[in-house]
Structure formats: structure tokens, C-alpha cells
Design an enzyme around this catalytic site. Sequence first.
Site, PDB file in Angstrom:
ATOM      1  N   LEU A  24       0.680  -1.063   0.133  1.00  0.00           N
ATOM      2  CA  LEU A  24       0.101   0.055   0.009  1.00  0.00           C
ATOM      3  C   LEU A  24       0.836   1.087   0.053  1.00  0.00           C
ATOM      4  O   LEU A  24       1.827   1.485   1.042  1.00  0.00           O
ATOM      5  CB  LEU A  24      -0.864   0.132   1.177  1.00  0.00           C
ATOM      6  CG  LEU A  24      -1.836  -1.169   1.414  1.00  0.00           C
ATOM      7  CD1 LEU A  24      -2.829  -1.058   2.496  1.00  0.00           C
ATOM      8  CD2 LEU A  24      -2.581  -1.499   0.075  1.00  0.00           C
ATOM      9  N   GLY A  76      -1.219   6.641   0.296  1.00  0.00           N
ATOM     10  CA  GLY A  76      -1.244   7.686   1.281  1.00  0.00           C
ATOM     11  C   GLY A  76      -1.031   8.997   0.827  1.00  0.00           C
ATOM     12  O   GLY A  76       0.002   9.240  -0.124  1.00  0.00           O
ATOM     13  N   ARG A  88       1.119  14.834   6.410  1.00  0.00           N
ATOM     14  CA  ARG A  88       1.923  15.442   7.798  1.00  0.00           C
ATOM     15  C   ARG A  88       3.406  15.566   7.453  1.00  0.00           C
ATOM     16  O   ARG A  88       4.190  16.149   8.201  1.00  0.00           O
ATOM     17  CB  ARG A  88       1.918  14.308   8.717  1.00  0.00           C
ATOM     18  CG  ARG A  88       0.403  14.481   9.463  1.00  0.00           C
ATOM     19  CD  ARG A  88       0.405  13.494  10.633  1.00  0.00           C
ATOM     20  NE  ARG A  88      -0.065  12.126  10.076  1.00  0.00           N
ATOM     21  CZ  ARG A  88      -0.385  11.237  10.855  1.00  0.00           C
ATOM     22  NH1 ARG A  88       0.122  11.256  12.184  1.00  0.00           N
ATOM     23  NH2 ARG A  88      -0.532   9.872  10.152  1.00  0.00           N
ATOM     24  N   TYR A 124       3.086  -2.195   3.773  1.00  0.00           N
ATOM     25  CA  TYR A 124       2.897  -0.863   3.629  1.00  0.00           C
ATOM     26  C   TYR A 124       4.341  -0.228   3.086  1.00  0.00           C
ATOM     27  O   TYR A 124       5.315  -0.859   3.391  1.00  0.00           O
ATOM     28  CB  TYR A 124       2.433  -0.061   4.928  1.00  0.00           C
ATOM     29  CG  TYR A 124       1.128  -0.016   5.422  1.00  0.00           C
ATOM     30  CD1 TYR A 124       0.211   0.453   5.181  1.00  0.00           C
ATOM     31  CD2 TYR A 124       0.813  -1.501   5.856  1.00  0.00           C
ATOM     32  CE1 TYR A 124      -1.198   0.379   5.315  1.00  0.00           C
ATOM     33  CE2 TYR A 124      -0.604  -1.679   6.550  1.00  0.00           C
ATOM     34  CZ  TYR A 124      -1.393  -0.731   6.180  1.00  0.00           C
ATOM     35  OH  TYR A 124      -2.835  -0.950   6.696  1.00  0.00           O
ATOM     36  N   GLY A 184      -4.196   0.543  16.168  1.00  0.00           N
ATOM     37  CA  GLY A 184      -5.154  -0.105  16.277  1.00  0.00           C
ATOM     38  C   GLY A 184      -4.758  -1.190  17.348  1.00  0.00           C
ATOM     39  O   GLY A 184      -3.488  -1.789  17.448  1.00  0.00           O
ATOM     40  N   ALA A 215      58.865  29.374  -9.434  1.00  0.00           N
ATOM     41  CA  ALA A 215      57.956  30.036  -8.493  1.00  0.00           C
ATOM     42  C   ALA A 215      57.315  31.255  -9.299  1.00  0.00           C
ATOM     43  O   ALA A 215      58.164  32.011  -9.738  1.00  0.00           O
ATOM     44  CB  ALA A 215      58.245  30.160  -7.515  1.00  0.00           C
TER      45      ALA A 215
END
Length: 498
Positions: free
Chosen positions: A16, A19, A23, A111, A150, A432
Site C-alpha cells: 500500500l 497515502g 503530515r 505498507y 489499532g 615559482a
Amino acid sequence: MNDTPTRAPVAAVIVLAAGGGTRMKSRLSKLLHTIAGRPMLSYALDAARALQPERLVVVVGHLREQVEAHLAESAPQAIIAEQPVRNGTGGAVACGLAALGDLDGVVAVTYGDVPLLSGETLSLLVDQHVADGNACTVLTAVVPDPTGYGRIVREGGEVARIVEHRDATEAERAIAEINSGIYVFDARVLREGLSSLQPDNAQSELYLTDVLGYARAHGGRVGAVRTDDAWQTEGVNDRVQLAAVSAEVNRRLLEHWMREGVTIADPSTTWIEAEADLSADVTILPNTQLLGATSVATGAVIGPDTTLRDCEVGENAHVIRTHGELSIIGEDAEVGPFARLRPGTVLGARGKIGTFVEAKNAHIGDGSKVPHLTYCGDAWIGEGVNVGAGTIFANYDGKHKSPTHLGDNVFIGSNSVLVAPVDVADGAFVAAGSAVVDDVPPGALAVARGRQHISDGWVAKRRPGSKAAQSAAESSGQVHQAVEQAREKLAREQEDHQ
């Protein structure tokens, strides 16, 4: 986490992933936020594939285009089912089941936002479901704070029903055993149970949990497998939970590598992503991040204060206070402190990239050194080369980028500019402060600077009364006095000699 395939055949796994993720407050799908360098959904797909299902279905909805693009790369075999109306978990599973057509056998439901669920746990759930002849089997856990979950209501030890938090009584809310939302069903029971669902609850949604009540009402057994690792049931719904789960995944990765022989001086400030690969006897010092597909060979020391992404580090190399990406560091090489390795940097064995050096698309040969204060871009450097402090590889003319080639055993003096495209052949020296615009032959010395000119007395003429003029005058007087004293001493010595 060891993912071992189950012995029981699995007709399908439904993941799944529809969603809204509101949030998370993000333009990116919640399922594509990363944990240890991997999109959250990829963990769910790995766990599902560990069951070796005949078919894999992913139910999409919110920001489906993003999720589908990810699936096209990571799970092209997956069947995509859309949940056009977000009417609860029961509605989502019904969409997934419809995409499978007439199906018999075992169906697992998981999920996309439970990244710590392992294939091993899913396999155990399926095996127990088959062994007990269950109509449905649910994964549960006991957690310190079950708020929002749940609750598993048991009668005589068996699962009687699952009550959502909003619908639960005070007595039911006191139950600490929670529903993970991860199930294994008999396909027939699932199909019939879904068709019986009604949205008569506080959310006015179709609850997948009500299928368990349907199964019991029709003589089916509802079983449960309780995991001792509650993290495997932990979902991610906002960035606070994302940070917590990320920290737990990182803790497990660090523990894994320490048990494999890696020394991690401060686990609280060390982050290692899932794709990184470390050998035994590697040492990781504080505030270090090893990201992407970074690999570190035996004996290397990384850190402190270092971030490497998609880098390869050879044996016994030392990398300190460095930011690197898509680069290769050879064995016994040294990098840092305060070095930046941009993509395409290759440092040979025993080479050195030192303090405040930035390298990009630079191949630096064995034993060559770029010790400090240098930009080294689009360069091919031979072996045994020394690049002096402050050297600039001027690779960009405003329109094109061009390469610089340095042969073996070349010496570049400090504060030089090598204006690409230019070649400095084997054994050549550059004085240099030179600005080199033409190729330098083997063994030659290139001097590309103006001859020094001194204008005596310039300060007294142009800056009279200044502090510089005063200091110069005092110094000149002191020098004059010293010269006179030396002359007098010499004269006396000559007289004494005569």
C-alpha cells in the site's frame, strides 16, 4: 537484517503506497524520502520480494507519477494499481486485489512506509499462517505507547478483533499489543471480506481490519505473530518519525560494521548509508558520513569531520576533514585537512592532496603531491610530481575547459598559474610565480615572470612623512652607522697590522 525466502508459496504481495503523506508537508512523495540513502519505498519492496511472490502489486495514489517513476527503475515487474478515492486501507487493498483478477492462495499485505520490516519477518508470518491453516494472520507488537495504533483484542488467546484507536473504549486503549497493519490472508477470504466492508466508523472509511471480523464470523481462524522488534512495525508519517527511524537504521548499520571489524570512534556522530562497503580494520573518526556507494579498504582512517559520497578509498589511506564525491583515493594516500574532491578526482598510491586543495576531474599519479592552497581542475599529472603552494590550474577561458598535462617527476614552483591547454613534459621545472602559457619541454626550466626592478629611495620621494618613510630612514641610518663602524674597525685592524 537477513532476508530469507519463505518455503510457503505466495500468490501475491500487495504494498500500500497511496497515502497522502500530508503530515510530511513535502512536494516529494513521502515514500521517496530517503533513509540511509535509499527511498523509503525501496525497503518495503525488498521485504516483499523476499517472499518470492508470483505477483507484486503496488497501490498508488497521491503523487503517483513520482512513485511510478521510482517503480519503473527499482521494481519494473510490479503491477501498479491506482486508488482513485482515498477511502481507507480496505479500499486500497480492494484496488490492489482487483488488479490481480481471479486469485487463489496466500496474499500478503504490507505498507510502503514501514522501512524496518524485514523479509525474514514476513516469511515467518507467511509460514505461521500456512502452518496454522489461518484465514488471516496479523503481525503485532507490544509498544510502550500505543497511542494512535489499532489494538489487538484477544479472546481465549486468539485474535477476536482489531479496534482502531479512535473507535476504542478506555479499556481497549489500555491494551499495549498493537496492529502493525501487516497481514497474510487467504485470497478467497480477503476477496469476500472486502466486499462486505462498510464505512461505519469514526473515519467513515473502509477498514481492512474488519476483514478479520468477517473471517471469524465465517468460521475462519485469525492468528497473530508477535515480533519482539517493535521497530519493524514503525511507520513514518512525518519528519519527526523519519528522523527517528533513520537514526535506528543508522544505529543498526553501525553495529553491523563494528561487528565486522570496523572501529567507529563515536557512533553518535557517524552516519553510514546502506550501500557503503567497509573492510575490517577500517577506522572511522567522529563527525564522518560515508554516503552512497562509498567503499573503504583495510587499514584506512577516515575523519574526523569528513563526508564522502560514492568514493573509493584504498588500503591504509588517511582522509581527514575532507568533502569528496565520485572520487578515487589510492592506497597509502593522504587527503586533507580541508580538501575538496569533486567528481572525477583520482589520487594514486602514496599521493597527497593537502590543505585547502580543490581537485576536479584530476588524475594525480602515484607518489605525486598537491600539498596546499591549489585548484587542480582538468589535470593529468604523472608520477612523482610536486605542485607548489598556491598553484592554479587555469582550465576555463570563459567558454571552454581545457586540460593540463604534467609528466613524471615534474616540479611546479609555488604561486604558479598553468594556463590550459598546456603540457609540462617529464622532468621539467616551473619557477615559482610563473604564468605558463606555452608547453615546457622535457628537463627544461620555465620562467614566466617579469625581472625584478628596484627603485631606490622611492618611499622617501613618494611618501614623505609617512610611517614607512620614517622606518626606512631609521633603518637607513642604522645601516649607515653599522657600515661606518665596520669601516673604522677595518681601518684600525690595518693600522695594527702595519
